[in-house]
Scaffold this motif. Structure first.
Motif, mmCIF file in Angstrom:
data_model
loop_
_atom_site.group_PDB
_atom_site.id
_atom_site.type_symbol
_atom_site.label_atom_id
_atom_site.label_comp_id
_atom_site.label_asym_id
_atom_site.label_seq_id
_atom_site.Cartn_x
_atom_site.Cartn_y
_atom_site.Cartn_z
ATOM 1 N N GLN A 1 -10.261 -26.545 26.307
ATOM 2 C CA GLN A 1 -8.944 -26.708 26.694
ATOM 3 C C GLN A 1 -8.149 -25.724 27.529
ATOM 4 O O GLN A 1 -8.637 -24.588 27.260
ATOM 5 N N ALA A 2 -7.335 -26.185 28.623
ATOM 6 C CA ALA A 2 -6.808 -25.211 29.265
ATOM 7 C C ALA A 2 -5.492 -24.359 28.637
ATOM 8 O O ALA A 2 -5.218 -24.862 27.779
ATOM 9 N N VAL A 3 -5.540 -23.085 29.021
ATOM 10 C CA VAL A 3 -4.662 -22.207 28.365
ATOM 11 C C VAL A 3 -3.213 -22.680 28.651
ATOM 12 O O VAL A 3 -3.120 -23.080 29.924
ATOM 13 N N PRO A 4 -2.255 -22.693 27.759
ATOM 14 C CA PRO A 4 -0.659 -23.200 28.362
ATOM 15 C C PRO A 4 -0.289 -22.450 29.333
ATOM 16 O O PRO A 4 -0.402 -21.158 29.337
ATOM 17 N N ALA A 5 0.329 -22.906 30.467
ATOM 18 C CA ALA A 5 0.843 -22.281 31.556
ATOM 19 C C ALA A 5 1.802 -21.177 31.289
ATOM 20 O O ALA A 5 2.162 -20.229 32.128
ATOM 21 N N ALA B 1 -14.831 -18.926 16.022
ATOM 22 C CA ALA B 1 -14.037 -17.857 16.858
ATOM 23 C C ALA B 1 -14.661 -17.880 18.218
ATOM 24 O O ALA B 1 -13.664 -17.929 19.339
ATOM 25 N N MET B 2 -15.748 -18.114 18.406
ATOM 26 C CA MET B 2 -16.083 -18.419 19.961
ATOM 27 C C MET B 2 -15.586 -19.707 20.437
ATOM 28 O O MET B 2 -15.178 -19.598 21.849
ATOM 29 N N VAL B 3 -15.642 -20.794 19.730
ATOM 30 C CA VAL B 3 -14.739 -21.920 20.280
ATOM 31 C C VAL B 3 -13.621 -21.752 20.630
ATOM 32 O O VAL B 3 -13.042 -22.028 21.649
ATOM 33 N N ARG B 4 -12.786 -21.240 19.641
ATOM 34 C CA ARG B 4 -11.274 -20.926 20.031
ATOM 35 C C ARG B 4 -11.290 -19.833 21.078
ATOM 36 O O ARG B 4 -10.216 -20.170 22.120
ATOM 37 N N LEU B 5 -12.032 -18.976 21.418
ATOM 38 C CA LEU B 5 -11.944 -18.020 22.425
ATOM 39 C C LEU B 5 -12.214 -18.773 23.755
ATOM 40 O O LEU B 5 -11.331 -18.691 24.796
ATOM 41 N N LEU C 1 -9.314 -19.317 26.945
ATOM 42 C CA LEU C 1 -9.515 -18.822 28.100
ATOM 43 C C LEU C 1 -9.450 -19.981 29.005
ATOM 44 O O LEU C 1 -9.211 -19.848 30.376
ATOM 45 N N GLY C 2 -10.032 -21.199 28.461
ATOM 46 C CA GLY C 2 -10.025 -22.530 29.374
ATOM 47 C C GLY C 2 -11.331 -22.341 30.020
ATOM 48 O O GLY C 2 -11.492 -23.083 31.168
ATOM 49 N N ILE C 3 -12.313 -21.641 29.546
ATOM 50 C CA ILE C 3 -13.628 -21.690 30.403
ATOM 51 C C ILE C 3 -14.715 -21.464 29.503
ATOM 52 O O ILE C 3 -14.743 -20.855 28.418
ATOM 53 N N ALA C 4 -16.077 -22.188 29.618
ATOM 54 C CA ALA C 4 -17.111 -22.069 28.969
ATOM 55 C C ALA C 4 -17.883 -20.551 29.049
ATOM 56 O O ALA C 4 -18.022 -20.350 29.905
ATOM 57 N N LEU C 5 -17.872 -19.912 28.161
ATOM 58 C CA LEU C 5 -18.565 -18.399 28.184
ATOM 59 C C LEU C 5 -20.024 -18.704 27.874
ATOM 60 O O LEU C 5 -20.795 -17.644 28.118
ATOM 61 N N PHE C 6 -20.582 -19.596 27.062
ATOM 62 C CA PHE C 6 -21.736 -19.749 26.392
ATOM 63 C C PHE C 6 -22.471 -21.172 26.778
ATOM 64 O O PHE C 6 -21.755 -22.191 26.767
ATOM 65 N N ALA C 7 -23.797 -21.030 27.186
ATOM 66 C CA ALA C 7 -24.485 -22.422 27.030
ATOM 67 C C ALA C 7 -25.056 -22.392 25.890
ATOM 68 O O ALA C 7 -25.882 -21.310 25.411
ATOM 69 N N ARG C 8 -25.016 -23.490 25.119
ATOM 70 C CA ARG C 8 -25.627 -23.455 23.545
ATOM 71 C C ARG C 8 -26.827 -24.535 23.622
ATOM 72 O O ARG C 8 -26.999 -25.297 24.340
ATOM 73 N N LYS C 9 -27.714 -23.873 22.865
ATOM 74 C CA LYS C 9 -28.926 -24.983 22.374
ATOM 75 C C LYS C 9 -29.139 -24.368 20.743
ATOM 76 O O LYS C 9 -29.881 -23.631 20.659
ATOM 77 N N GLY C 10 -28.642 -25.258 19.942
ATOM 78 C CA GLY C 10 -28.917 -25.154 18.669
ATOM 79 C C GLY C 10 -27.929 -23.838 18.364
ATOM 80 O O GLY C 10 -26.866 -23.716 18.698
ATOM 81 N N ARG C 11 -28.646 -22.999 17.593
ATOM 82 C CA ARG C 11 -27.918 -21.623 17.126
ATOM 83 C C ARG C 11 -28.251 -20.670 18.159
ATOM 84 O O ARG C 11 -27.608 -19.516 18.303
ATOM 85 N N THR C 12 -28.972 -21.159 19.156
ATOM 86 C CA THR C 12 -29.530 -19.888 20.275
ATOM 87 C C THR C 12 -28.007 -20.218 21.455
ATOM 88 O O THR C 12 -28.021 -21.236 21.586
ATOM 89 N N VAL C 13 -27.802 -19.114 21.874
ATOM 90 C CA VAL C 13 -26.690 -19.185 23.072
ATOM 91 C C VAL C 13 -27.250 -18.223 24.197
ATOM 92 O O VAL C 13 -28.012 -17.292 23.975
#
Length: 335
Positions: free
Chosen positions: A27-31, A75-79, A83-95
């Motif tokens: 989600q984009a952060v509120p302007a 916490a990572m999903v909310r972060l 921020l409105g941007i993906a910080l991790f690429a996920r594969k199972g528990r590995t990121v």
């Protein structure tokens, strides 16, 4: 920021958006989020983010940091959503970090290291044995009074450190209020509702005249006898200037000020040069070219006070130095 409730699986990334299996963008952060809100919003999650980035595995990061895996995942999903941007690429528990995540990590690690340095610094300053005292005092106490006090204190507290500030009274009080000083020795004794002040000593002032002055052969003098003289004084705002003006008014005259300065020994030099007379505390070392006269009337003294901010908690080294100074009431100034 108010977040809407949502369902998240423990350890999962952002939820799938629908039948085609594509992932929903964060989600984009509120302007209207104010810039000052970012630290409060993000700070609680930065250490979590750095831990996950370091391990590149949610479960191992959770174990290392001693937090539930579900808490860390959420916490990572909310972060990312904030921020409105993906910080991790996920594969199972590995990121693994995305380019944006790697760039963010560099700044986060620097910020966390700075927080750690700040925490260690304030803890070191509060250490009972080797902490720091920010101590202010008048210029006239710098050559003899304060060095003697610190030497005596450090006989029992040899590792306590001092940040020393010499200034005039009003400037020190402002620094006290700003949190830049823990304690200060000043004059007159301040009287303000936000300060605590205790009189710790009284110092006699002398009328200083050139050694060829008409009064130089005297030992004692009434201040009124100097009513027609030119005075050299400290600048307005200095406690000693206020005391000088008050004493002269009590003696029945307003001093005719020829020169104003910032330091007592400079004034003594002006007196020695024949440029006026001055009311000054005794010098640490006798200066040639001047004679120091006892003032019999009015009573020419200045009270020395120890001041600190009311309600301000003391660290152990500050508390120890405060107790030391208060225990030496009447003996603060050298004989």
């Amino acid at each position: 920021m108010v977040h809407q409730p949502r369902s998240e699986g423990a350890g999962e990334g952002p939820r799938d958006s629908g039948r085609d299996g594509t992932r929903e963008s964060p989600q984009a952060v509120p302007a209207d989020l104010a810039p000052a809100s970012w630290p409060a919003l993000l700070a609680p999650r930065l250490a979590y983010f750095a831990g996950v980035a370091r391990h590149e595995h949610v479960t191992r990061a959770a174990q290392d940091m001693g937090v539930p895996q579900s808490t860390l995942s959420r916490a990572m999903v909310r972060l990312e959503q904030d921020l409105g941007i993906a910080l991790f690429a996920r594969k199972g528990r590995t990121v693994s970090l995305t380019p944006a995540g790697r760039a963010f990590l560099t700044s986060v690690e620097g910020a966390l290291a700075e927080v750690e340095r700040a925490a260690e610094s304030v803890r070191a300053d509060a250490d009972p044995a080797s902490g720091k005292v920010a101590f202010g005092f008048l210029h006239t106490m710098g050559s003899e009074t304060v060095p003697g006090l610190i030497r005596a204190f450090r006989a029992d507290h040899p590792r306590v450190r001092f940040q020393l500030v010499q200034n005039y009274g009003e400037a020190m009080i402002e620094r006290l209020r700003a949190g830049e000083l823990d304690l200060c020795l000043t004059s007159p004794v301040p009287d303000a509702p936000d300060l605590v002040a205790r009189r710790v000593d009284v110092q006699r002032l002398r009328l200083v005249v050139p050694d060829d002055h008409r009064l130089a052969g005297r030992r004692r003098v009434r201040l009124a006898e100097a009513a027609e003289e030119s005075f050299v004084t400290l600048e307005p705002g200095y406690g000693l200037r206020r005391i000088t003006d008050d004493l002269c008014a009590e003696a029945g005259f307003k001093p005719r000020v020829a020169f104003e300065g910032e330091e007592a020994e400079t004034l003594r030099g002006l007196v020695a040069a024949g440029l006026g007379v001055a009311l000054l505390p005794p010098p640490a070392v006798a200066r040639p070219g001047v004679v120091e006269l006892t003032v019999t009337a009015p009573r020419a003294v200045r009270e020395i006070g120890l001041a600190w901010l009311d309600g301000h908690p003391d660290t152990p080294p500050v508390a120890a130095f405060k107790r030391f100074l208060l225990s030496r009431r009447g003996q603060i100034l050298p004989d």
